[in-house]
Design a protein around this motif. Structure first.
Motif, PDB file in Angstrom:
ATOM      1  N   UNK A 144      16.525  90.129  23.359  1.00  0.00           N
ATOM      2  CA  UNK A 144      16.724  91.421  22.696  1.00  0.00           C
ATOM      3  C   UNK A 144      16.003  92.537  23.420  1.00  0.00           C
ATOM      4  N   UNK A 145      16.337  93.770  23.018  1.00  0.00           N
ATOM      5  CA  UNK A 145      15.690  94.943  23.600  1.00  0.00           C
ATOM      6  C   UNK A 145      14.218  95.014  23.220  1.00  0.00           C
ATOM      7  N   UNK A 146      13.858  94.491  22.048  1.00  0.00           N
ATOM      8  CA  UNK A 146      12.452  94.485  21.672  1.00  0.00           C
ATOM      9  C   UNK A 146      11.648  93.568  22.579  1.00  0.00           C
ATOM     10  N   UNK A 147      12.274  92.470  23.025  1.00  0.00           N
ATOM     11  CA  UNK A 147      11.608  91.581  23.979  1.00  0.00           C
ATOM     12  C   UNK A 147      11.420  92.295  25.316  1.00  0.00           C
ATOM     13  N   UNK A 148      12.458  93.002  25.754  1.00  0.00           N
ATOM     14  CA  UNK A 148      12.365  93.764  27.000  1.00  0.00           C
ATOM     15  C   UNK A 148      11.238  94.788  26.929  1.00  0.00           C
ATOM     16  N   UNK A 149      11.135  95.497  25.828  1.00  0.00           N
ATOM     17  CA  UNK A 149      10.099  96.504  25.662  1.00  0.00           C
ATOM     18  C   UNK A 149       8.714  95.881  25.704  1.00  0.00           C
ATOM     19  N   UNK A 150       8.539  94.741  25.023  1.00  0.00           N
ATOM     20  CA  UNK A 150       7.242  94.081  25.018  1.00  0.00           C
ATOM     21  C   UNK A 150       6.900  93.532  26.401  1.00  0.00           C
ATOM     22  N   UNK A 151       7.863  92.912  27.070  1.00  0.00           N
ATOM     23  CA  UNK A 151       7.594  92.368  28.403  1.00  0.00           C
ATOM     24  C   UNK A 151       7.224  93.480  29.388  1.00  0.00           C
ATOM     25  N   UNK A 152       7.827  94.649  29.254  1.00  0.00           N
ATOM     26  CA  UNK A 152       7.480  95.775  30.124  1.00  0.00           C
ATOM     27  C   UNK A 152       6.022  96.165  29.942  1.00  0.00           C
ATOM     28  N   UNK A 153       5.561  96.227  28.695  1.00  0.00           N
ATOM     29  CA  UNK A 153       4.166  96.552  28.434  1.00  0.00           C
ATOM     30  C   UNK A 153       3.243  95.464  28.952  1.00  0.00           C
ATOM     31  N   UNK A 154       3.605  94.225  28.729  1.00  0.00           N
ATOM     32  CA  UNK A 154       2.761  93.109  29.151  1.00  0.00           C
ATOM     33  C   UNK A 154       2.578  93.113  30.668  1.00  0.00           C
ATOM     34  N   UNK A 155       3.674  93.364  31.397  1.00  0.00           N
ATOM     35  CA  UNK A 155       3.591  93.413  32.852  1.00  0.00           C
ATOM     36  C   UNK A 155       2.770  94.612  33.318  1.00  0.00           C
ATOM     37  N   UNK A 156       2.919  95.753  32.643  1.00  0.00           N
ATOM     38  CA  UNK A 156       2.160  96.947  33.013  1.00  0.00           C
ATOM     39  C   UNK A 156       0.668  96.725  32.824  1.00  0.00           C
ATOM     40  N   UNK A 157       0.296  95.934  31.831  1.00  0.00           N
ATOM     41  CA  UNK A 157      -1.114  95.631  31.588  1.00  0.00           C
ATOM     42  C   UNK A 157      -1.677  94.607  32.572  1.00  0.00           C
ATOM     43  N   UNK A 158      -0.804  94.080  33.440  1.00  0.00           N
ATOM     44  CA  UNK A 158      -1.276  93.164  34.478  1.00  0.00           C
ATOM     45  C   UNK A 158      -1.053  91.691  34.195  1.00  0.00           C
ATOM     46  N   UNK A 159      -0.356  91.367  33.130  1.00  0.00           N
ATOM     47  CA  UNK A 159      -0.077  89.969  32.787  1.00  0.00           C
ATOM     48  C   UNK A 159       1.322  89.630  33.308  1.00  0.00           C
ATOM     49  N   UNK A 160       1.388  88.824  34.344  1.00  0.00           N
ATOM     50  CA  UNK A 160       2.649  88.528  35.021  1.00  0.00           C
ATOM     51  C   UNK A 160       2.943  87.031  34.942  1.00  0.00           C
TER      52      UNK A 160
END
Length: 416
Positions: free
Chosen positions: A187-203
């Motif tokens: 879902x788009x909510x998953x995409x939004x959360x994954x974008x934040x998680x990656x921006x915070x440095x968690x890959x």
């Protein structure tokens, strides 16, 4: 009779009669007539103009030249500097509020907004609100004999097991479910959360809107940094989304109270000016219009109209009397250079916008205009001649002038 001089009497001279006071009064009246004549000439009485004679002394006042200029009409309005109206944050956690930030605190992505049951509620950036838990979900159970639909009826008796044939046990659905991989949430909510998680440095996962096992492992590392149990699942109350960094406002609850959706209010972090402009004269307020914001210390900064209120409000009349004033609409002006504001966080300011503009016109200072007796305005030239002019736009102390006798470079007098 005689006068005594050196002890001797000497005869007096002939008697000198006194001059009548009428002569002095006539001289004063003549001077008044001359002064009145000069005034009449200055006012333009008697037609076109009055040429001064060669013996007349020059009148007092400075002279300027008619110039070509661009005149711009500017209007200043009172405004209020601040961060805008406070709005509640959509906090969906349940429990008891155990920590709140101080009003005016700036919170950025990945930082705590508040704590509920001593668990952090974290700010992330996005437009879609958090509406469900995010994580790997259990697979759907396989149909069993009890839940499987019956085969369609054919009118024939169901087959029976032949005598002596061995019966096979039904498959164990719970065992199959345990061995099957969990379903991946999308879902788009998953995409939004994954974008934040990656921006915070968690890959270690792909930002593609699918919550995979790699996403779950990154979530566990993020939870460990926050001091949370490493479940790999994000609960709906763990996160609050906003469009960017926020500035916390006055809390809606106290420590120890049950959390609610109005537990914490916020504004943006950028200071802006809000002006209540007349609804009738709001045509200048168009999104993107450049304006100037005047600060209390006399400095000015550039601003841009960001939004115009859709609803008009009746303002109170001047003096606080009964009745209503003119209707106004709020106009929000953003200020790009926030550093130019210094430490000023709020207070009265002015917003100045450009109205009409006249390019390449003849102009003189407003103080050069004289009123003509026959009506209208005129200019006094350096040689004492008065010429009639038509006035146009008044702006910044200058006025647009035109007329047959007006030309660029004409020297005119500014009377005292």
């Amino acid at each position: 009779m005689s006068d005594t001089i050196d002890g001797q009497d000497r005869p007096r001279g002939p008697h000198r009669p006194h001059r009548p006071r009428r002569t002095l009064l006539l001289v004063s009246a003549a001077l008044a007539v001359v002064a009145a004549t000069v005034t009449v000439g200055r006012l333009g009485l008697g037609g076109g103009g009055t040429d001064e004679g060669p013996g007349t002394p020059p009148r007092e006042g400075t002279t300027v030249r008619v110039k070509r200029a661009t005149l711009t009409e500017r209007t200043s309005l009172d405004a209020q500097l601040g961060y805008g109206a406070e709005a509640p944050l959509p906090v969906k956690a349940t429990g008891t509020v155990t920590w709140l930030p101080a009003p005016g605190t700036t919170v950025q992505r990945g930082e705590e907004l508040l704590r509920v049951d001593d668990r952090p509620v974290v700010l992330l950036y996005g437009a879609l609100p958090m509406y469900r838990d995010l994580g790997l979900t259990a697979p759907a159970p396989a149909p069993t004999s009890e839940t499987a639909p019956a085969p369609p009826s054919t009118g024939k008796p169901a087959p029976t097991t032949a005598p002596g044939a061995s019966e096979r046990p039904a498959p164990d659905a719970s065992a199959d479910a345990a061995s099957a991989p969990p379903r991946e949430l999308r879902g788009m909510d998953v995409m939004q959360f994954e974008t934040n998680l990656a921006t915070l440095g968690y890959t270690g996962f792909t930002v593609d809107g699918t919550f995979t096992a790699g996403t779950a492992r990154a979530v566990k590392r993020w939870q460990k940094a926050l001091g949370l149990p490493e479940t790999g699942t994000v609960a709906v109350g763990d996160v609050v989304y906003a469009s960017g960094a926020i500035r916390t406002g006055k809390p809606g609850v106290r420590l120890g109270a049950a959390v609610s959706e109005n537990a914490l209010t916020h504004t943006g972090t950028a200071r802006k000016a809000v002006v209540e402009t007349s609804a009738q004269d709001a045509s200048w307020a168009v999104r993107g219009t450049r304006v100037t914001v005047g600060l209390p210390d006399g400095r000015t900064v550039r601003g841009t109209v960001a939004s115009v209120g859709a609803e008009a409000t009746a303002s109170a009349p001047e003096g606080g009397g009964e009745g209503t004033g003119g209707a106004t609409v709020p106009v929000t002006v953003t200020i790009e250079d926030q550093r130019a504001l210094g430490r000023l966080e709020g207070g009265p300011v002015t917003v100045t916008y450009v109205g009409r503009e006249r390019r390449n016109v003849l102009a003189v200072p407003v103080s050069a205009l004289v009123a003509l007796a026959e009506g209208g305005h005129g200019l006094e030239t350096a040689d004492g001649t008065f010429v009639a002019v038509r006035t146009g736009l008044f702006a910044d102390g200058d006025v647009e002038v035109s007329g047959p006798a007006v030309r660029e470079g004409l020297e005119v007098r500014i009377p005292r």
